[in-house]
Design a protein around this motif. Sequence first.
Motif, PDB file in Angstrom:
ATOM      1  N   PHE A 233      66.419  16.573   5.513  1.00  0.00           N
ATOM      2  CA  PHE A 233      65.756  15.970   6.002  1.00  0.00           C
ATOM      3  C   PHE A 233      63.738  16.789   5.710  1.00  0.00           C
ATOM      4  O   PHE A 233      62.718  15.867   5.536  1.00  0.00           O
ATOM      5  N   TYR A 234      64.413  18.261   5.651  1.00  0.00           N
ATOM      6  CA  TYR A 234      63.415  18.896   5.144  1.00  0.00           C
ATOM      7  C   TYR A 234      62.200  18.201   4.029  1.00  0.00           C
ATOM      8  O   TYR A 234      60.640  18.200   4.316  1.00  0.00           O
ATOM      9  N   SER A 235      62.674  17.610   3.075  1.00  0.00           N
ATOM     10  CA  SER A 235      61.679  17.337   2.288  1.00  0.00           C
ATOM     11  C   SER A 235      61.102  16.446   2.671  1.00  0.00           C
ATOM     12  O   SER A 235      59.702  15.854   2.315  1.00  0.00           O
ATOM     13  N   LEU A 236      61.245  15.516   3.434  1.00  0.00           N
ATOM     14  CA  LEU A 236      60.352  14.328   4.101  1.00  0.00           C
ATOM     15  C   LEU A 236      59.262  15.224   4.998  1.00  0.00           C
ATOM     16  O   LEU A 236      58.051  14.569   4.749  1.00  0.00           O
ATOM     17  N   THR A 237      59.889  15.795   5.356  1.00  0.00           N
ATOM     18  CA  THR A 237      58.752  16.925   6.569  1.00  0.00           C
ATOM     19  C   THR A 237      58.149  17.330   5.492  1.00  0.00           C
ATOM     20  O   THR A 237      56.601  17.461   5.832  1.00  0.00           O
ATOM     21  N   TYR A 238      57.925  18.251   5.178  1.00  0.00           N
ATOM     22  CA  TYR A 238      57.300  18.670   3.560  1.00  0.00           C
ATOM     23  C   TYR A 238      55.985  17.394   2.617  1.00  0.00           C
ATOM     24  O   TYR A 238      55.112  17.958   3.240  1.00  0.00           O
ATOM     25  N   TYR A 239      56.580  16.388   2.315  1.00  0.00           N
ATOM     26  CA  TYR A 239      56.047  15.480   1.882  1.00  0.00           C
ATOM     27  C   TYR A 239      55.292  15.340   3.160  1.00  0.00           C
ATOM     28  O   TYR A 239      53.466  14.601   2.915  1.00  0.00           O
ATOM     29  N   LEU A 240      55.304  14.795   4.307  1.00  0.00           N
ATOM     30  CA  LEU A 240      54.710  14.319   5.921  1.00  0.00           C
ATOM     31  C   LEU A 240      53.683  15.509   5.377  1.00  0.00           C
ATOM     32  O   LEU A 240      52.499  14.587   6.093  1.00  0.00           O
ATOM     33  N   GLN A 241      53.827  16.970   6.016  1.00  0.00           N
ATOM     34  CA  GLN A 241      53.282  17.933   5.891  1.00  0.00           C
ATOM     35  C   GLN A 241      51.739  18.004   4.707  1.00  0.00           C
ATOM     36  O   GLN A 241      50.660  18.264   5.208  1.00  0.00           O
ATOM     37  N   THR A 242      52.454  17.915   3.429  1.00  0.00           N
ATOM     38  CA  THR A 242      51.521  18.299   2.191  1.00  0.00           C
ATOM     39  C   THR A 242      50.579  16.706   2.041  1.00  0.00           C
ATOM     40  O   THR A 242      49.786  16.702   1.214  1.00  0.00           O
ATOM     41  N   ARG A 243      51.117  15.183   1.984  1.00  0.00           N
ATOM     42  CA  ARG A 243      50.704  14.183   1.339  1.00  0.00           C
ATOM     43  C   ARG A 243      49.956  13.756   2.346  1.00  0.00           C
ATOM     44  O   ARG A 243      50.051  12.226   1.868  1.00  0.00           O
ATOM     45  N   THR A 244      50.138  13.525   3.556  1.00  0.00           N
ATOM     46  CA  THR A 244      49.693  13.035   4.816  1.00  0.00           C
ATOM     47  C   THR A 244      49.126  13.964   5.438  1.00  0.00           C
ATOM     48  O   THR A 244      48.786  15.293   5.676  1.00  0.00           O
ATOM     49  N   LYS A 245      48.623  13.008   6.764  1.00  0.00           N
ATOM     50  CA  LYS A 245      47.472  13.732   7.891  1.00  0.00           C
ATOM     51  C   LYS A 245      48.119  13.892   9.209  1.00  0.00           C
ATOM     52  O   LYS A 245      48.265  13.750   9.652  1.00  0.00           O
ATOM     53  N   ILE A 246      49.376  12.807   8.986  1.00  0.00           N
ATOM     54  CA  ILE A 246      50.707  12.427   9.967  1.00  0.00           C
ATOM     55  C   ILE A 246      51.136  13.511  10.951  1.00  0.00           C
ATOM     56  O   ILE A 246      50.759  14.029  11.746  1.00  0.00           O
ATOM     57  N   LEU A 247      52.010  14.463  10.616  1.00  0.00           N
ATOM     58  CA  LEU A 247      51.781  15.988  11.195  1.00  0.00           C
ATOM     59  C   LEU A 247      50.409  16.734  11.443  1.00  0.00           C
ATOM     60  O   LEU A 247      50.618  17.424  12.694  1.00  0.00           O
ATOM     61  N   LYS A 248      49.384  16.809  10.516  1.00  0.00           N
ATOM     62  CA  LYS A 248      48.702  17.170  10.887  1.00  0.00           C
ATOM     63  C   LYS A 248      47.963  16.731  12.596  1.00  0.00           C
ATOM     64  O   LYS A 248      47.238  17.658  13.537  1.00  0.00           O
ATOM     65  N   GLY A 249      47.933  15.314  12.354  1.00  0.00           N
ATOM     66  CA  GLY A 249      47.210  15.305  13.594  1.00  0.00           C
ATOM     67  C   GLY A 249      48.142  15.278  14.768  1.00  0.00           C
ATOM     68  O   GLY A 249      47.127  15.855  15.853  1.00  0.00           O
ATOM     69  N   LEU A 250      49.602  15.839  15.237  1.00  0.00           N
ATOM     70  CA  LEU A 250      50.492  16.410  16.048  1.00  0.00           C
ATOM     71  C   LEU A 250      49.859  17.503  16.259  1.00  0.00           C
ATOM     72  O   LEU A 250      49.856  18.518  17.461  1.00  0.00           O
ATOM     73  N   THR A 251      49.803  17.988  15.343  1.00  0.00           N
ATOM     74  CA  THR A 251      49.267  20.133  15.218  1.00  0.00           C
ATOM     75  C   THR A 251      48.211  19.746  16.248  1.00  0.00           C
ATOM     76  O   THR A 251      47.941  20.706  16.719  1.00  0.00           O
TER      77      THR A 251
END
Length: 396
Positions: A233-251
């Motif tokens: 799954f890490y490619s998806l995590t990476y995508y969410l991290q670098t291309r969207t704000k979803i994970l940023k909102g979490l952290t």
Amino acid sequence: MIPRFKPFLGLQEFLQIFSKSKFNVEEFEDRFSSLFSVADSVAFPYGRSALLHFLSTVGVSDSEIIMPSYSCSVVAHSIVLSGNTPVFVDISIPDFNMDTDLLETSFTKKTKAIVATHIFGNPMNLDLLEQLVKRKEKEYGHKIWLIQDCAHSFDVCYKNRSVISSGDVSLFGLNISKSMTSVFGGMLTFNDIELADKVRLHRDSKLKKPNIMKSLKRRIYLLAVFFAFSSFFYSLTYYLQTRTKILKGLTDSYHLDEKIHFPEDSNDIMIDFEASIGVLQIEKYRHMIKTRQQNAATLHSKIVTKGKLKIFPPIEGSTYSHFVCLADDKSDLMKKAEKKGIQLGEIIQYSIPSLPPYIEKGKAFPVSEMASKKAINLPIHPSLSRKDLNRISVLD
Ligand SMILES: *Cc1c(COP(=O)(O)O)cnc(C)c1O
């Protein structure tokens, strides 16, 4: 994609998510103490709460506390929230720790504590620290607390002496990005049992028991971590991290650099589920650190660079929570690495005195400013394979 960091979690931690907690917080504290040969350990929900409650236990307020300008902002936040003022000291290269030449002049008669951060696994000079604190205590006629911030370095040694055998107290962070984890969590270790007892009493009177949702939330969080970091799954995590704000909102809810703010649950006691993960990690601790050091040695011997990446010689004793280099053009290097399937980290992207709550005119922190722009960290975590390390060693 090779992630910039990866918690070293296995089947036992995975199974713990779905079962009754194997260990409790006292057992975690006892195991922590024996692993690091200290008299006592006291657990907290976060490293930042540990520092805050330590300062209030010993009654340090309206005072100045010395700390590095290049560190995690939560350390400065704890100092402010305890009613004190952080006094920043610029760092020096190659270890990224406080510049010992600047330390002496940072003391004033209002100095009551110093947070000696051993960043990226690199030990500070303990002899110098201890001598300076002793001399200043004599000069001002009051106690100066020596706090070892080991969030990145755990029991790293300076000349065969563990940093946590030195000073009054040592501070640890245990979130998933640290060298070992209890999901979230923080710990203080002591060589003086009476002081540890005082801090424990204070903690038990100030922190509150969380509601049962905390256990469920932490279990779901850890389950998500398992998926997010799995190679599948890490490619998806990476995508969410670098291309969207979803994970940023979490952290961001745990870590806001722009504001002095602690998460809502920073006064909830550590729960047994977190303690159980912590104990399972303790069992692997020596292996994890040894592997980090071996990975660093491999990178040091193999790495080839055409000059875009500035690599420093190995630092004696370092436990390598991060393998940090400097790059003039970080984003170019990161893009190239991404094409090769390697994620580089931008470890600390600020100099604390430049963050809005701390802006101070008239004082300059040039090295820390430079590091905030140029520091980049290569993957070094214990789950890397030899093939991964070979790939990482050719970057520019
Ligand atoms: C992570 C960290 C801490 C503690 O952080 P929490 O997120 O509050 O557990 C303290 N100091 C440094 C240098 C850190 O990196």
